[in-house]
Motif scaffolding. Structure first.
Motif, PDB file in Angstrom:
ATOM      1  N   ARG A 106       0.811  -1.224   0.000  1.00 53.29           N
ATOM      2  CA  ARG A 106       0.000   0.000   0.000  1.00 53.29           C
ATOM      3  C   ARG A 106       0.843   1.273   0.000  1.00 53.29           C
ATOM      4  O   ARG A 106       0.507   2.232  -0.661  1.00 53.29           O
ATOM      5  N   THR A 107       1.947   1.299   0.706  1.00 53.66           N
ATOM      6  CA  THR A 107       2.732   2.527   0.801  1.00 53.66           C
ATOM      7  C   THR A 107       4.170   2.369   0.324  1.00 53.66           C
ATOM      8  O   THR A 107       4.982   3.273   0.521  1.00 53.66           O
ATOM      9  N   SER A 108       4.506   1.249  -0.297  1.00 52.31           N
ATOM     10  CA  SER A 108       5.900   1.050  -0.698  1.00 52.31           C
ATOM     11  C   SER A 108       6.036   0.169  -1.931  1.00 52.31           C
ATOM     12  O   SER A 108       5.153  -0.613  -2.258  1.00 52.31           O
ATOM     13  N   LEU A 109       7.178   0.324  -2.594  1.00 59.33           N
ATOM     14  CA  LEU A 109       7.577  -0.522  -3.710  1.00 59.33           C
ATOM     15  C   LEU A 109       8.840  -1.260  -3.277  1.00 59.33           C
ATOM     16  O   LEU A 109       9.680  -0.695  -2.577  1.00 59.33           O
ATOM     17  N   THR A 110       8.981  -2.502  -3.694  1.00 60.95           N
ATOM     18  CA  THR A 110      10.158  -3.289  -3.366  1.00 60.95           C
ATOM     19  C   THR A 110      10.843  -3.727  -4.647  1.00 60.95           C
ATOM     20  O   THR A 110      10.193  -4.238  -5.564  1.00 60.95           O
ATOM     21  N   VAL A 111      12.152  -3.512  -4.703  1.00 57.15           N
ATOM     22  CA  VAL A 111      12.965  -3.930  -5.847  1.00 57.15           C
ATOM     23  C   VAL A 111      14.168  -4.662  -5.286  1.00 57.15           C
ATOM     24  O   VAL A 111      14.892  -4.115  -4.444  1.00 57.15           O
TER      25      VAL A 111
END
Length: 184
Positions: free
Chosen positions: A18-23
């Motif tokens: 909901r509040t973050s992107l992960t790479v």
């Protein structure tokens, strides 16, 4: 396709919450490497809020972050215009660690945070936006011995196994011949 991880890992795992992107590269981040993760324009959230411009995060998994960079312009020679969104790869020789950059709307690019060394630099018109140079995509290349900075303009064209052939020869005057080829 809106993330650029440099140097390029074999596979990248992406996630969103909901509040973050992960790479994260498959297998994790390699030790003693400086990474650049770039978020390209076009990312939107669930409410269609669009990220203006690019966002870049630079970090090292050990050691210092090197200051070397390669800048320049990528031109689509056949079309006679700058190559917006072109892919630029700086491949470290001899180990093939590949650093990436993407040209902006004016064809300008920057591949940053490179350690000193010899690089094969390739500018490619990435037609299918897969961040790789495919067989029929137009490209230009150059080998650079990088200390701290280098600049180059890439004039991309589709390479072929058969070179251009003479189509016509026209005598313009007593000392000038106009030669027309069957391709650029």
């Amino acid at each position: 396709k809106l993330f650029v991880v440099s140097p390029r890992p074999k596979k990248i795992n992406y996630g969103w919450h909901r509040t973050s992107l992960t790479v994260e590269p498959d297998g994790g981040w390699r030790p003693d490497i400086a990474y650049r993760v770039e978020l390209l324009p076009g990312v939107t959230d669930l409410r269609n809020n669009r990220l203006p411009g690019r966002r870049t995060i630079v970090f090292a998994t050990g050691g210092t972050i090197p200051a070397g960079h390669i800048t320049g312009t990528v031109v689509d020679w056949t079309a006679g215009r700058v190559a917006r969104g072109a892919l630029v790869e700086a491949i470290a020789l001899p180990d093939s660690l590949t650093y990436l950059g993407v040209a902006d709307s004016s064809g300008g690019f920057s591949v940053d945070y490179l350690p000193p060394g010899t690089y094969l630099v390739v500018g490619t018109i990435d037609q299918n936006n897969n961040q790789k140079r495919d067989l029929r995509e137009a490209f230009d290349s150059l080998t650079i011995a990088l200390d701290t900075a280098a600049t180059h303009t890439f004039w991309t064209f589709a390479h072929d196994t058969v070179g251009p052939r003479i189509k016509t020869l026209t005598l313009a005057d007593s000392i000038t011949v106009k030669i027309e080829f069957n391709q650029m």
